[in-house]
Design a protein around this motif. Structure first.
Motif, PDB file in Angstrom:
ATOM      1  N   GLN A 374      35.675 -28.876  77.402  1.00 44.76           N
ATOM      2  CA  GLN A 374      36.937 -28.648  78.097  1.00 44.76           C
ATOM      3  C   GLN A 374      37.096 -29.506  79.339  1.00 44.76           C
ATOM      4  OE1 GLN A 374      37.761 -24.535  78.706  1.00 44.76           O
ATOM      5  NE2 GLN A 374      37.732 -24.035  76.552  1.00 44.76           N
ATOM      6  N   ASP A 375      36.083 -30.228  79.715  1.00 46.09           N
ATOM      7  CA  ASP A 375      36.225 -31.122  80.856  1.00 46.09           C
ATOM      8  C   ASP A 375      36.953 -32.411  80.487  1.00 46.09           C
ATOM      9  OD1 ASP A 375      35.150 -29.534  82.731  1.00 46.09           O
ATOM     10  OD2 ASP A 375      33.139 -30.387  82.668  1.00 46.09           O
ATOM     11  N   SER A 376      37.182 -32.661  79.205  1.00 47.79           N
ATOM     12  CA  SER A 376      37.795 -33.921  78.783  1.00 47.79           C
ATOM     13  C   SER A 376      39.308 -33.783  78.671  1.00 47.79           C
ATOM     14  CB  SER A 376      37.202 -34.373  77.449  1.00 47.79           C
ATOM     15  OG  SER A 376      37.422 -33.397  76.456  1.00 47.79           O
ATOM     16  N   ILE A 377      39.985 -34.938  78.723  1.00 45.18           N
ATOM     17  CA  ILE A 377      41.440 -35.010  78.571  1.00 45.18           C
ATOM     18  C   ILE A 377      41.724 -35.901  77.373  1.00 45.18           C
ATOM     19  CG2 ILE A 377      43.630 -35.549  79.666  1.00 45.18           C
ATOM     20  CD1 ILE A 377      40.642 -35.370  81.895  1.00 45.18           C
ATOM     21  N   ALA A 378      42.435 -35.364  76.402  1.00 45.01           N
ATOM     22  CA  ALA A 378      42.685 -36.083  75.152  1.00 45.01           C
ATOM     23  C   ALA A 378      43.922 -36.973  75.263  1.00 45.01           C
ATOM     24  CB  ALA A 378      42.851 -35.090  73.999  1.00 45.01           C
ATOM     25  N   PHE A 379      43.863 -38.126  74.610  1.00 42.54           N
ATOM     26  CA  PHE A 379      45.019 -39.018  74.523  1.00 42.54           C
ATOM     27  C   PHE A 379      44.973 -39.750  73.201  1.00 42.54           C
ATOM     28  CE2 PHE A 379      41.684 -41.768  75.988  1.00 42.54           C
ATOM     29  CZ  PHE A 379      41.973 -43.033  75.487  1.00 42.54           C
ATOM     30  N   SER A 380      46.118 -40.201  72.755  1.00 46.85           N
ATOM     31  CA  SER A 380      46.204 -40.917  71.492  1.00 46.85           C
ATOM     32  C   SER A 380      46.000 -42.407  71.724  1.00 46.85           C
ATOM     33  CB  SER A 380      47.573 -40.673  70.840  1.00 46.85           C
ATOM     34  OG  SER A 380      47.717 -41.450  69.673  1.00 46.85           O
ATOM     35  N   GLY A 381      45.034 -42.974  70.996  1.00 46.78           N
ATOM     36  CA  GLY A 381      44.794 -44.406  71.116  1.00 46.78           C
ATOM     37  C   GLY A 381      43.388 -44.705  71.579  1.00 46.78           C
ATOM     38  N   TYR A 386      48.274 -46.985  77.601  1.00 40.16           N
ATOM     39  CA  TYR A 386      48.983 -46.506  78.780  1.00 40.16           C
ATOM     40  C   TYR A 386      48.718 -45.022  79.028  1.00 40.16           C
ATOM     41  CZ  TYR A 386      51.438 -50.941  79.140  1.00 40.16           C
ATOM     42  OH  TYR A 386      51.730 -52.273  79.306  1.00 40.16           O
ATOM     43  N   ALA A 387      48.522 -44.232  77.974  1.00 42.47           N
ATOM     44  CA  ALA A 387      48.181 -42.823  78.162  1.00 42.47           C
ATOM     45  C   ALA A 387      46.824 -42.693  78.859  1.00 42.47           C
ATOM     46  CB  ALA A 387      48.166 -42.096  76.818  1.00 42.47           C
ATOM     47  N   ASP A 388      45.909 -43.576  78.531  1.00 42.66           N
ATOM     48  CA  ASP A 388      44.601 -43.604  79.189  1.00 42.66           C
ATOM     49  C   ASP A 388      44.783 -43.896  80.674  1.00 42.66           C
ATOM     50  OD1 ASP A 388      41.830 -43.626  79.514  1.00 42.66           O
ATOM     51  OD2 ASP A 388      41.646 -45.731  78.969  1.00 42.66           O
ATOM     52  N   ASP A 398      36.884 -41.323  87.206  1.00 45.99           N
ATOM     53  CA  ASP A 398      35.684 -40.769  86.591  1.00 45.99           C
ATOM     54  C   ASP A 398      35.980 -39.601  85.656  1.00 45.99           C
ATOM     55  OD1 ASP A 398      36.519 -39.071  88.549  1.00 45.99           O
ATOM     56  OD2 ASP A 398      34.555 -38.788  89.486  1.00 45.99           O
ATOM     57  N   SER A 399      37.249 -39.392  85.326  1.00 47.98           N
ATOM     58  CA  SER A 399      37.616 -38.315  84.402  1.00 47.98           C
ATOM     59  C   SER A 399      37.071 -38.609  83.007  1.00 47.98           C
ATOM     60  CB  SER A 399      39.140 -38.155  84.340  1.00 47.98           C
ATOM     61  OG  SER A 399      39.758 -39.378  83.979  1.00 47.98           O
ATOM     62  N   LYS A 400      36.780 -37.548  82.263  1.00 47.89           N
ATOM     63  CA  LYS A 400      36.270 -37.688  80.902  1.00 47.89           C
ATOM     64  C   LYS A 400      37.452 -37.760  79.942  1.00 47.89           C
ATOM     65  CE  LYS A 400      32.077 -35.036  81.922  1.00 47.89           C
ATOM     66  NZ  LYS A 400      31.296 -33.810  81.585  1.00 47.89           N
ATOM     67  N   ARG A 401      37.660 -38.935  79.359  1.00 47.84           N
ATOM     68  CA  ARG A 401      38.797 -39.121  78.456  1.00 47.84           C
ATOM     69  C   ARG A 401      38.330 -39.060  77.010  1.00 47.84           C
ATOM     70  NH1 ARG A 401      38.376 -42.774  82.844  1.00 47.84           N
ATOM     71  NH2 ARG A 401      38.994 -44.613  81.656  1.00 47.84           N
ATOM     72  N   MET A 402      39.115 -38.378  76.193  1.00 52.29           N
ATOM     73  CA  MET A 402      38.803 -38.240  74.776  1.00 52.29           C
ATOM     74  C   MET A 402      39.846 -38.998  73.957  1.00 52.29           C
ATOM     75  SD  MET A 402      38.868 -34.815  72.374  1.00 52.29           S
ATOM     76  CE  MET A 402      37.494 -33.997  73.188  1.00 52.29           C
ATOM     77  N   SER A 403      39.419 -40.044  73.298  1.00 54.50           N
ATOM     78  CA  SER A 403      40.306 -40.843  72.453  1.00 54.50           C
ATOM     79  C   SER A 403      40.443 -40.188  71.084  1.00 54.50           C
ATOM     80  CB  SER A 403      39.749 -42.265  72.312  1.00 54.50           C
ATOM     81  OG  SER A 403      40.473 -42.998  71.359  1.00 54.50           O
ATOM     82  N   LYS A 408      49.421 -35.814  67.241  1.00 54.76           N
ATOM     83  CA  LYS A 408      49.096 -34.499  66.691  1.00 54.76           C
ATOM     84  C   LYS A 408      47.646 -34.126  67.003  1.00 54.76           C
ATOM     85  CE  LYS A 408      48.998 -31.806  62.398  1.00 54.76           C
ATOM     86  NZ  LYS A 408      47.592 -31.380  62.564  1.00 54.76           N
ATOM     87  N   ALA A 409      46.754 -35.115  66.951  1.00 49.06           N
ATOM     88  CA  ALA A 409      45.354 -34.850  67.250  1.00 49.06           C
ATOM     89  C   ALA A 409      45.156 -34.448  68.712  1.00 49.06           C
ATOM     90  CB  ALA A 409      44.509 -36.077  66.916  1.00 49.06           C
ATOM     91  N   VAL A 410      46.029 -34.930  69.610  1.00 50.45           N
ATOM     92  CA  VAL A 410      45.975 -34.503  71.008  1.00 50.45           C
ATOM     93  C   VAL A 410      46.275 -33.012  71.102  1.00 50.45           C
ATOM     94  CG1 VAL A 410      47.000 -34.752  73.301  1.00 50.45           C
ATOM     95  CG2 VAL A 410      46.594 -36.783  71.898  1.00 50.45           C
ATOM     96  N   PHE A 411      47.364 -32.586  70.439  1.00 51.88           N
ATOM     97  CA  PHE A 411      47.734 -31.169  70.448  1.00 51.88           C
ATOM     98  C   PHE A 411      46.614 -30.317  69.830  1.00 51.88           C
ATOM     99  CE2 PHE A 411      51.761 -33.002  71.385  1.00 51.88           C
ATOM    100  CZ  PHE A 411      52.567 -32.008  71.911  1.00 51.88           C
ATOM    101  N   ASP A 412      46.044 -30.793  68.733  1.00 51.31           N
ATOM    102  CA  ASP A 412      44.966 -30.043  68.072  1.00 51.31           C
ATOM    103  C   ASP A 412      43.751 -29.901  68.987  1.00 51.31           C
ATOM    104  OD1 ASP A 412      46.338 -29.573  65.705  1.00 51.31           O
ATOM    105  OD2 ASP A 412      45.652 -31.439  64.776  1.00 51.31           O
ATOM    106  N   ALA A 413      43.397 -30.987  69.670  1.00 50.76           N
ATOM    107  CA  ALA A 413      42.216 -30.962  70.537  1.00 50.76           C
ATOM    108  C   ALA A 413      42.379 -29.947  71.661  1.00 50.76           C
ATOM    109  CB  ALA A 413      41.956 -32.354  71.106  1.00 50.76           C
TER     110      ALA A 413
END
Length: 666
Positions: A374-381, A386-388, A398-403, A408-413
């Motif tokens: 839950q510390d990660s932030i999801a984005f598409s790509g 640009y979302a990154d 230093d945020s934890k980004r989840m590609s 739809k995968a962002v919403f699911d995550a």
């Protein structure tokens, strides 16, 4: 010369290196610099760089053309980000330090801290020891004043910075201050620099009134070579023949120093001009020139200040300046840093005023596995999209980004708890709405909007190091990238356009495949990330090109059926957003299939003076010629008006859904 040591170097090999360099005439010092252990070799020694590079334990040798080796960008190409508690200075954030010139009393510093914190300052400044030109001027309360400021900083969740004026006081002040300030008069007090640097704390180094940029950076070198790795440079004006202002702000020093050095640069507009009415315009000019932040003098009653009253802002002037910075930040590709208030804070009654009491619910405990995901932030790509970049703007470098591969995968995550938050684009100022994400907001009722970020989009044509405009035959990008650069692409009708899922992925594919005939449309950050070259910058059709992003969070169980309170959207808020009062809300609803149904809904908003900033319709799946309406609403100051309007709106609509309340990004 800098010798970067291998991670697994033995003590024997390290000793051999020290002897090797000393025998060849170098003065050798060892320190940790960022993530690297280094040996700094200074002096008039001579060595064969190739021979040195082959010695056991040497990862690489960095030789600079500048006398300030540790501060030079030749030694470290990426920007240094200085962390002081919850505050980060450098990178994509604008950090504002504020407070009085001098600490005059416990009541004064507590009152000032409350006022500047409410306006958005993230660090508290104030002088406990004041070096003054006249021996009869007020020179501060000393350690007692520093204790008062430490109390105020802790009460409002702000690290403190104060000036140290002598080596003897440095150790005594060390436990009470979070960052030392070296004042302009002491910039070349080398014994003080060595003592403060050796303490290892972050240091704010002001430029001397008659110092060159090289002298300023050499003073930073003293601090870095003595032990600290966190130095912030502060331009505060230099002495010229002009007498109308207190000093002359060298605005050109900001981009010059940022090119020469990796250290963050902030500006002190108060000392630069010395005239209250001129502080705000100069501060905004500094941000436009690329400053990473400001340090501003603010006093509740400047006319009563014991020092520098004429250049201290009134609280209302500082609040307006902060609003102006927030509006300017996206234009220069940055975001105003906000930090959370302390989790619990008791009321303080000081000099007849009462601070705002902040209450926060105790967070629910989570397992270590849940915390990691839950510390990660999801984005598409892929990285560099640009979302990154929007995530970095909102959550920090230093945020934890989840590609993930799709919106739809962002919403699911987020829904499944694999990510704490999600970042999705919702609208572009040139290409319009991202309809897929509007539709996903309907399909995922357990997802709420908890924040908004506006990112200025500057598109670049990016290729390999060997590529030129003449060698390009194919261009890859997200379809929105093509739409936003239509005029530029029309000038090259021979190019084939290949759609990609995101701009970062388009650049990454060229880097992976080493394609000299293929270019990508993306941001400059993506080019730097993948080691490619910008062939042409600013190719978007209109420079006023912005994309709105929504920050998504999972709703608490049961909250989706209710209109949440404005300060709690029914979902977890991102760090730094907890203190922001929402001024915008998004709702979606359908109307009965009868004449005037939509008009009746909009009339409810109009009669209560609620502004509607956006209205858009989307087809309802499975119901031909029936539509859902998306509405963005400005929340009035009186919360009850908004609540009544939402209650009535639900009686006139079908399938009403409250998507979220958040602070609009200017």
């Amino acid at each position: 010369m800098i010798v970067v040591l291998s991670k697994n170097i033995s003590s024997h090999d390290k000793d051999r290196l020290r002897v090797f360099l000393s025998e060849r005439g170098f003065k050798v010092r060892e320190q940790v610099f960022g993530d690297d252990d280094i040996l700094g070799a200074t002096g008039k020694g001579s060595v064969d760089i190739r021979e040195l590079s082959l010695l056991p334990g040497v990862e690489r040798v960095a030789q600079t053309s500048k006398p300030y080796e540790l501060a030079s960008r030749e030694t470290k190409s990426e920007d240094t980000i200085v962390t002081i508690g919850p505050v980060k200075i450098g990178g994509s954030r604008i950090s504002v330090i504020a407070g009085p010139c001098a600490i005059e009393s416990r009541e004064q510093i507590l009152e000032t801290a409350a006022l500047v914190r409410e306006s958005g300052a993230v660090m508290l400044r104030g002088g406990a020891y004041k070096p003054r030109t006249s021996p009869y001027a007020f020179q501060g309360l000393g350690m007692k004043g520093l204790e008062y400021m430490k109390e105020a900083g802790e009460a409002y969740g702000m690290p403190i910075v104060t000036e140290v004026v002598s080596p003897e006081l440095a150790q005594q002040m060390n436990d009470l201050t979070d960052m030392f300030q070296i004042g302009a008069r002491n910039m070349q007090n080398y014994e003080l620099l060595k003592k403060v640097g050796a303490l290892g704390k972050p240091v704010l180094l002001k430029r001397g009134p008659a110092a060159t940029i090289e002298e300023w950076l050499l003073s930073a070198e003293y601090l870095l070579s003595s032990g600290t790795k966190d130095v912030i440079l502060c331009e505060r004006g230099i002495r010229t023949f002009e007498t109308y202002t207190r000093n002359t702000l060298d605005i050109s020093a900001i981009p010059v120093v940022r090119k020469l050095s990796h250290l963050p640069v902030i500006v002190d507009p108060s000392h630069a001009v010395g005239i209250r009415a001129k502080v705000s315009p100069v501060a905004l000019a500094a941000i436009a020139a690329g400053a990473n932040g400001l340090t501003v003098e603010v006093h509740p009653r400047p006319e009563e200040a014991l020092s520098d009253g004429p250049q201290s802002l009134y609280p209302e002037q500082f609040e307006k300046l902060m609003r102006d910075i927030e509006a300017l930040a996206p234009v220069v590709g940055k975001e105003l840093l906000r930090t959370p208030m302390p989790a619990s804070q008791s009321k303080l009654v000081v000099a007849g005023f009462t601070t705002t009491e902040v209450k926060a619910e105790k967070p629910q405990s989570r397992s270590s596995t849940e915390t990691d995901t839950q510390d990660s932030i999801a984005f598409s790509g892929e990285s560099g999209a640009y979302a990154d970049q929007a995530i970095i703007r909102a959550f920090g470098e230093d945020s934890k980004r989840m590609s993930v591969p799709s919106f739809k995968a962002v919403f699911d995550a987020v829904l499944e708890g694999k990510a704490r938050f999600g970042m999705v684009p919702i609208e572009n100022s040139l290409a319009g709405s991202v309809h897929e994400n509007y539709d996903l907001l309907i399909r995922y009722p357990d997802i709420a909007i908890v924040g908004e970020i506006k990112l200025r989009i500057v598109h670049c044509l990016i290729g390999t190091q060997d590529a030129t405009l003449d060698t390009i035959t194919t261009v890859r990008s997200h379809p929105q990238g093509f739409a936003q650069c239509r005029e530029f692409l029309d000038q090259h009708p021979q190019w084939k356009l290949e759609p990609s899922t995101d701009t970062g992925g388009a650049v990454a594919s060229i880097a992976r495949e080493h394609l000299t005939h293929v270019a990508a449309i993306a941001g400059e950050v993506a080019a730097q990330l993948y080691g490619l070259k910008v062939l042409k910058e600013g190719i978007e059709t209109n420079p006023l090109n912005y994309t709105r992003f929504f920050i998504l969070s999972r709703r608490n169980k049961g909250s989706e059926t209710e209109v949440p309170s404005l300060l709690n959207t029914g979902a977890e808020l991102p760090p730094g957003f907890e203190t922001q009062v929402p001024n915008k809300a998004s709702v979606v609803f359908s109307t009965p299939n009868e004449p005037g149904a939509l008009f009746a809904c909009l009339k409810i908003l109009s009669e209560r003076g609620i502004n509607m900033s956006k209205l858009e319709s989307r087809p309802i799946p499975g119901k031909p010629w029936r539509y859902m309406f998306y509405v963005d609403i400005t929340i009035p100051e009186e919360e009850k008006i908004f609540d009544l309007a939402m209650d009535e709106l639900k009686t006139k609509t079908e399938d009403f859904r409250f998507l979220g309340a958040y602070r609009a990004s200017l």
